[in-house]
Every structure is written in structure tokens, then in C-alpha cells.
Design an enzyme around this catalytic site. Structure first.
Site, mmCIF file in Angstrom:
data_model
loop_
_atom_site.group_PDB
_atom_site.id
_atom_site.type_symbol
_atom_site.label_atom_id
_atom_site.label_comp_id
_atom_site.label_asym_id
_atom_site.label_seq_id
_atom_site.Cartn_x
_atom_site.Cartn_y
_atom_site.Cartn_z
ATOM 1 N N ARG A 128 0.840 -1.198 0.000
ATOM 2 C CA ARG A 128 0.000 0.000 0.000
ATOM 3 C C ARG A 128 0.880 1.254 0.000
ATOM 4 N NH1 ARG A 128 -5.165 1.443 -1.276
ATOM 5 N NH2 ARG A 128 -6.215 2.665 0.324
ATOM 6 N N THR A 416 -9.322 0.551 -9.997
ATOM 7 C CA THR A 416 -8.581 -0.606 -9.493
ATOM 8 C C THR A 416 -8.705 -1.819 -10.428
ATOM 9 O OG1 THR A 416 -9.013 0.260 -7.268
ATOM 10 C CG2 THR A 416 -8.242 -1.983 -7.367
ATOM 11 N N THR A 434 -3.995 -1.051 -7.612
ATOM 12 C CA THR A 434 -4.766 0.177 -7.835
ATOM 13 C C THR A 434 -3.879 1.401 -7.983
ATOM 14 O OG1 THR A 434 -6.586 1.491 -6.909
ATOM 15 C CG2 THR A 434 -4.967 0.674 -5.347
ATOM 16 N N GLU A 436 -6.025 4.002 -7.381
ATOM 17 C CA GLU A 436 -7.206 4.602 -6.745
ATOM 18 C C GLU A 436 -8.214 5.051 -7.796
ATOM 19 O OE1 GLU A 436 -9.975 5.109 -4.588
ATOM 20 O OE2 GLU A 436 -9.585 7.188 -5.117
ATOM 21 N N GLU A 453 -3.857 7.837 -3.943
ATOM 22 C CA GLU A 453 -4.300 6.997 -2.822
ATOM 23 C C GLU A 453 -4.522 7.773 -1.531
ATOM 24 O OE1 GLU A 453 -5.827 3.653 -3.373
ATOM 25 O OE2 GLU A 453 -4.018 3.845 -4.584
ATOM 26 N N ASP A 456 -7.859 8.227 -0.046
ATOM 27 C CA ASP A 456 -8.520 7.136 0.691
ATOM 28 C C ASP A 456 -8.458 7.383 2.203
ATOM 29 O OD1 ASP A 456 -9.454 5.705 -1.431
ATOM 30 O OD2 ASP A 456 -8.126 3.995 -1.203
ATOM 31 N N SER A 480 -7.925 0.913 2.986
ATOM 32 C CA SER A 480 -8.368 0.418 1.688
ATOM 33 C C SER A 480 -9.599 -0.462 1.867
ATOM 34 C CB SER A 480 -7.238 -0.407 1.077
ATOM 35 O OG SER A 480 -7.681 -1.066 -0.082
ATOM 36 N N SER A 481 -10.279 -0.693 0.752
ATOM 37 C CA SER A 481 -11.374 -1.678 0.720
ATOM 38 C C SER A 481 -10.977 -2.906 -0.070
ATOM 39 C CB SER A 481 -12.605 -1.075 0.049
ATOM 40 O OG SER A 481 -12.978 0.097 0.683
ATOM 41 N N GLY A 501 -13.504 -1.688 -7.458
ATOM 42 C CA GLY A 501 -14.834 -1.142 -7.199
ATOM 43 C C GLY A 501 -14.925 -0.241 -5.982
HETATM 44 N N1 GLY Z 1 -8.325 2.813 -3.687
HETATM 45 C C1 GLY Z 1 -9.174 1.707 -3.583
HETATM 46 C C2 GLY Z 1 -9.009 0.974 -2.311
HETATM 47 O O1 GLY Z 1 -7.904 0.876 -1.834
HETATM 48 O O2 GLY Z 1 -9.942 0.525 -1.724
#
Ligand code: GLY
Length: 590
Positions: A128, A416, A434, A436, A453, A456, A480-481, A501
Site C-alpha cells: 500500500r 482498481t 490500484t 485509486e 491513494e 482514501d 483500503s477496501s 470497485g
Molecule cells: N483505492 C481503492 C481501495 O484501496 O480501496
């Protein structure tokens, strides 16, 4: 099986559950959806045919699923020649950064989940992005103290975190690779230098972001040649990207963090229209982190994925854990109560995510407490009703730290890409990657786009004097998701899956797991099922089959395109790969 229905966003009606601040902040349309309009030949043509027919691709030795046929082809070549899933990922990622530049690349970050075919061990690697050391909790607030507008913060250097993807590629190859490193870049270098045809998806994405791409001179030159957006079928070369790949192939990731490419990144960020805070020291300090895999029990399966700074595995695990007491198989996919339960389980998971989940190197996160069976049972009691929960708020998972956090804003956007690979040695890789938002910060350096990023993070640092766990801090990784996931049965892989997504990644993945495990759908059917996702109250739906029932329960329902990119492999008598019909990806195996 119902066919997937794509349509323009259309609010069907308003129910009694109010829209939230998160929903108001989520008004930006998702990445453009298109299908690949070029002729494919050989095994790729067979894969496309299977996907169009709604069948999984079947194979015995290896399988790769990714977002573009050229990337899949590059990964397939590596696997055919005896490379591992880690080797193939390097080749796939190098090509994706060229042919799907709006979604992932060398200027971004990724999370990787690895199943070792020899030891059965699951390892998760965190690639990340990090905030610069000069970043402050107020960084995403305007002079008036109010959060910046989303794109006001995104476009330019301010949103750029230190990229993790180049080092993650190198680290995965160092741990698990067999193939000769430089050879993994050959397809991507050739394509960058000799060109490929722009896909409809890439062209639509450029078209939609043309105004923002025009702000950065390098992005404008690459994506808006002669001042006009690239069009589908245009021959596209990116020699600067080819040059960066040549450096990566020859010297590994070092030039990205301490060498020539690092200097180009810093120069681009500091001289962007909205200058950022990144300095050479930030790149030089970057590290890949191995984190404990977060695993949740679902009906005897272990559902494992990436823990903090991702909320992916925790939220997917919590949704499944909240649904465990209910007979999802008996209810089936067509019963409105199924979707009431899934929708409200998802809202409960998102409430905990919004309050408690952030980079655990900076914030104590109650990982065990959130997935504790007794806590989930208590929360699941809330679902024993016939109508939508009128109000959802975070619970109080057990923990040995005091937890006094304010709720976050959720602004993660649906961009992503996801890569799923199984190799001939029994290794499995699930990696979500990603930059982002579509085109990230829209700032280019050394032939690739830099991420956004840092948006986020929560734009607000506090609410009513109470800090937000996911606020900006120097060196911290934004929440992040992304939910690269492996499902295991008695230690053996059953399913590897993930999706792009934004924060909808979490329900996309959870719902596909339910479809596969509870409803017995094969991977392609599970992926193709019309999406119905609820994070903060509104039910976002691709189809309207159950809209009236869900409204009667009290949900607000919004019909819209839901642009997932689920890529999955199931394991059993054979490998079966499924690729999302909403994007251009394919599954390829032998
Ligand atoms: N930028 C998408 C995520 O990390 O969830």
C-alpha cells in the site's frame, strides 16, 4: 439465472432509510464500462466465448484471470513455461500498467494474498502507498477548515502516496519466483514500444477524464495526442513506460525508490498544478510489509485475506459471519429476505469499518473483536426482523484498548484491478492493485500515472473534537477496501477471488462467495449475478427484480451500473476461472 442488466443510474424511489453523508460524497460515476471490441484468436478466443456464454474456463495445470487479454496472454506465457504465480503476476502487472493505465500500475499500490502449494501457508503482503513524512491530519481540509472537494484534492500532486507496486512485484518474485526476472517484462516492453490497439474501455475512460488529464502536460501528451482523447482502435505506444520497464527489468525496484525514476516522481509531484509533499526520503524509506492474514470462519470454510490497512478481509469476514446463523442456502438468491439480510449485514460491517479500521501501525484496530463469534452473534440478533434496519451504527467489539473514534467519510472510488492466478505447483495468488480513482492523480512520471491513494484517508481529521482513525498522518497507509481473498477448506484452496470497485469491492466479493458456497453457482455464474449492494443504507442494484420488495422493507433503491471486475478461480476436480462480464478481462488456463 437472470441476465445481467446494465443501465444508467436511475433512482427508482425513495424509501424510509435516509441517505447518509457517505452516499452524498459518492456522487461520482464509476469507471466507464465497455467490452473489448477486437478479434481474439486461439485460446483467448475460446476464453471470450466461454465468458460470453456464461461458462467458466476449465483447466488442469494453471489458470490466470486478469482485466485485459494482453495481460492474460503475458501471464499465460510465463505459466506455460514453468513460471510460478508470482512470476506470472509480474508479467500481468507490467502489461496492465500499459493497457489499463487508468486502473493500476507502477505508480500505485497493491495487496497480495499468497497460498503456498508446498507448505499450505497463507501469506499476505502489503504494498500500500504511504503518506509523505510532511503530511498532516489537516492536509485534505481547505483554508476554511472544510474538507476539500474530491477532485480538488485528487488532481495534482497532493493526493500522491509513495507507490508500492514496483517493490511488491520484486518482493513477490524474490520470495516465490522461479523465472528469470528480466524476461517477465518482455511482452510489456514490446507492447509499450511497438504499440497496441486502445480498447473501448480505455478510450471511454480517457474520453470521460479528458478535462482532468489535460491539466498535466505529460498526461495530456500521452492520452490526448494532438489535443484529442485517444479513441478505441488507435495504435498506442508509450516509450517512456517502456524505458521504466527496461530499468525495472535490469535493476529491480531500486530506481523507483532511490534512483532516476524516484527523482522523476518527486519532480512531477512537486511541480504539479496542485503541488504535493512527496520528497526523496519518502521513497527511500518505503517498505513492503508482511501482515498476518485475517481469516474468518464461514460454514466451516476459512475465508482469508488482507488485514489493516485494508478493511477488505475484516468487512467481508464480518458480513459472512453475520449471515452464518441464517439459512442462506434455503432462502436462495430470489427471496427478498435474502437481500434484506445481506444488505443489512453489509451495513453493520461498514459501520464498524468506518469507525475502527485504519493502518494498524498507527491505530489499534480490534481485528479479533470484530470477527469474534460472540460479538457477531450479538450483532446478528439485530437482523432478526422483517424490515430494513432504520438506523445502523458501529458496535463495540471487545478490545483491550479504549476506542474513542469518530465515524469516517467514505470516498473511495470504483477504479482498481484484480489478478487471480493458480500455477502448476499448487500456489495461488490473489492480488488487488490500484492507482485509486480512474487515472489516479492524473499526474504522470516516467511513463506511468501516479496514484491518488491519499484521498482514501478521511478528509476530516476529527468530528466534534473526536479523532477519525483513518485520518492522514505522516508515513501512514490509507485505509483500503481491497479484498483479495482465498477461501480454504481444511487448508486446501476452494476459491480465489477479488475485485475493483472502491468500497463496493467488499459486497461484490462477499456476495460472490455466498453465491458460490451457499447457492452452488460456478465462478462465472457467481460473478455474473446482478449486483445488489448496500453499504450505507441505499441499495445499489443493477436489476430491478426485487426493487419493489426492498423498498417495501424500507430501503432506498437506486438502479445503476455497478462496474465490478471480479476475477476468480475455483478449485476442485479442475481449475475453473471466471472473468467479470462488466470489463474486458478473461480467464486463460491449460
Ligand atoms: N483505492 C481503492 C481501495 O484501496 O480501496
Amino acid at each position: 439465472m437472470k441476465s445481467v442488466v446494465f443501465s444508467l443510474a436511475l433512482t427508482l424511489a425513495l424509501g424510509t432509510v435516509p441517505a447518509t453523508a457517505q452516499e452524498a460524497a459518492d456522487g461520482v460515476a464509476p469507471e466507464a464500462e465497455t467490452t473489448l471490441g477486437r478479434a481474439l484468436t486461439g485460446p483467448l478466443a475460446a476464453s471470450q466465448e466461454a465468458k460470453d456464454a456464461g461458462r467458466p474456463v476449465e483447466a488442469d495445470d494453471w489458470m490466470v484471470v486478469a482485466a485485459h487479454p494482453l495481460a492474460v496472454e503475458a501471464g499465460g506465457r510465463v505459466l506455460r513455461e514453468g513460471g510460478t504465480a508470482a512470476d506470472a503476476m509480474v508479467a500481468v502487472q507490467a502489461v496492465l500498467g500499459l493497457v489499463e493505465p487508468q486502473s493500476s500500475g507502477l505508480g500505485g499500490g497493491a495487496f497480495l494474498v499468497w497460498f503456498d502449494g508446498n507448505t499450505g501457508k497463507v501469506t499476505t503482503l502489503d504494498g500500500r502507498e504511504t503518506a509523505p513524512l510532511a503530511a498532516t491530519p489537516q492536509m485534505l481540509l481547505g483554508e476554511d477548515g472544510a474538507p476539500l472537494g474530491f477532485f480538488d484534492a485528487v488532481v495534482g500532486g497532493l493526493s500522491v502516496g509513495v507507490p508500492g507496486t514496483p517493490m511488491l512485484m520484486e518482493e513477490a518474485h524474490r520470495r516465490w519466483g522461479r523465472a528469470n526476472w528480466p524476461g517477465l517484462f518482455s511482452e510489456a516492453i514490446t507492447l509499450a514500444e511497438e504499440g497496441f490497439n486502445v480498447s473501448p474501455r480505455m478510450a471511454a475512460s480517457v474520453q470521460r477524464d479528458a478535462e482532468r488529464l489535460a491539466i498535466d502536460p505529460k498526461s495530456a501528451q500521452v492520452f490526448l495526442p494532438n489535443g484529442s482523447p485517444l479513441e478505441a482502435g488507435d495504435r498506442f505506444t508509450n516509450p517512456a513506460y517502456g524505458n521504466s520497464l527496461r530499468q525495472l527489468a535490469a535493476e529491480g525496484a531500486a530506481p523507483f525508490y532511490t534512483g532516476d525514476i524516484a527523482a522523476q516522481i518527486v519532480e512531477a509531484v512537486q511541480n504539479a498544478a496542485l503541488p504535493g509533499l512527496l520528497k526523496p526520503i519518502d521513497l527511500a524509506l518505503y517498505q513492503i510489509k508482511e501482515r498476518p492474514a485475517v481469516c474468518a470462519d464461514y460454514r466451516g470454510y476459512d475465508v482469508c485475506g488482507m488485514g489493516p490497512p485494508s478493511s477488505g478481509a475484516l468487512a467481508v469476514g464480518q458480513i459472512l459471519g453475520l449471515l452464518s446463523p441464517f439459512d442462506m442456502t434455503g432462502l436462495g438468491p430470489d427471496d427478498p429476505q435474502t437481500w434484506r439480510l445481506i444488505g443489512d449485514a453489509s451495513r453493520l460491517a461498514f459501520a464498524d469499518r468506518g469507525r475502527y479500521v485504519a493502518d494498524s501501525d498507527y491505530v489499534p484496530v480490534p481485528v479479533q473483536g470484530i470477527l469474534e463469534r460472540s460479538y457477531l452473534n450479538d450483532r446478528a440478533e439485530l437482523l432478526r426482523r422483517d424490515t430494513a434496519l432504520p438506523i445502523v451504527s458501529a458496535g463495540t467489539p471487545e478490545f483491550d484498548h479504549a476506542l474513542n473514534w469518530a465515524d469516517d467519510d467514505d470516498r473511495a472510488r470504483p477504479s482498481t484491478s484484480h489478478i487471480t492466478i493458480a500455477d502448476a505447483y499448487g500456489n495461488v495468488l490473489s492480488m488487488t492493485t490500484t492507482i485509486e480513482n480512474a487515472f489516479g492523480s492524473h499526474v504522470m512520471a516516467a511513463g506511468f500515472l501516479l496514484n491518488n491513494e491519499l484521498t482514501d484517508f478521511s478528509f476530516r481529521s476529527h468530528r466534534d473534537g473526536v479523532p477519525v482513525a483513518n485520518r492522514v498522518e505522516p508515513g501512514k497507509r490509507p485505509r483500503s477496501s481491497m479484498a483479495p481473498t482465498l477461501v480454504l477448506d481444511n487448508g486446501e484452496p476452494v476459491l480465489a477471488i477479488g475485485s475493483p470497485g472502491g468500497s463496493r469491492i467488499i459486497p461484490y466479493v462477499a456476495n460472490a462467495i455466498i453465491a458460490h458456497l451457499d447457492w452452488g453457482l460456478d465462478v462465472q455464474q457467481a460473478i455474473s449475478l446482478p449486483h445488489r449492494v448496500n453499504r450505507f443504507g441505499t441499495y445499489d442494484m443493477e436489476d430491478d427484480a426485487l426493487a419493489a420488495d426492498l423498498q417495501a422493507f424500507g430501503f432506498e433503491v437506486k438502479q445503476r451500473a455497478l462496474n465490478s471486475g471480479l476475477h476468480a478461480i475455483s478449485f476442485g476436480d479442475r481449475l475453473r476461472g471466471g472473468a467479470d462480464p462488466r470489463r474486458e478481462g478473461l480467464a486463460l488456463g491449460e
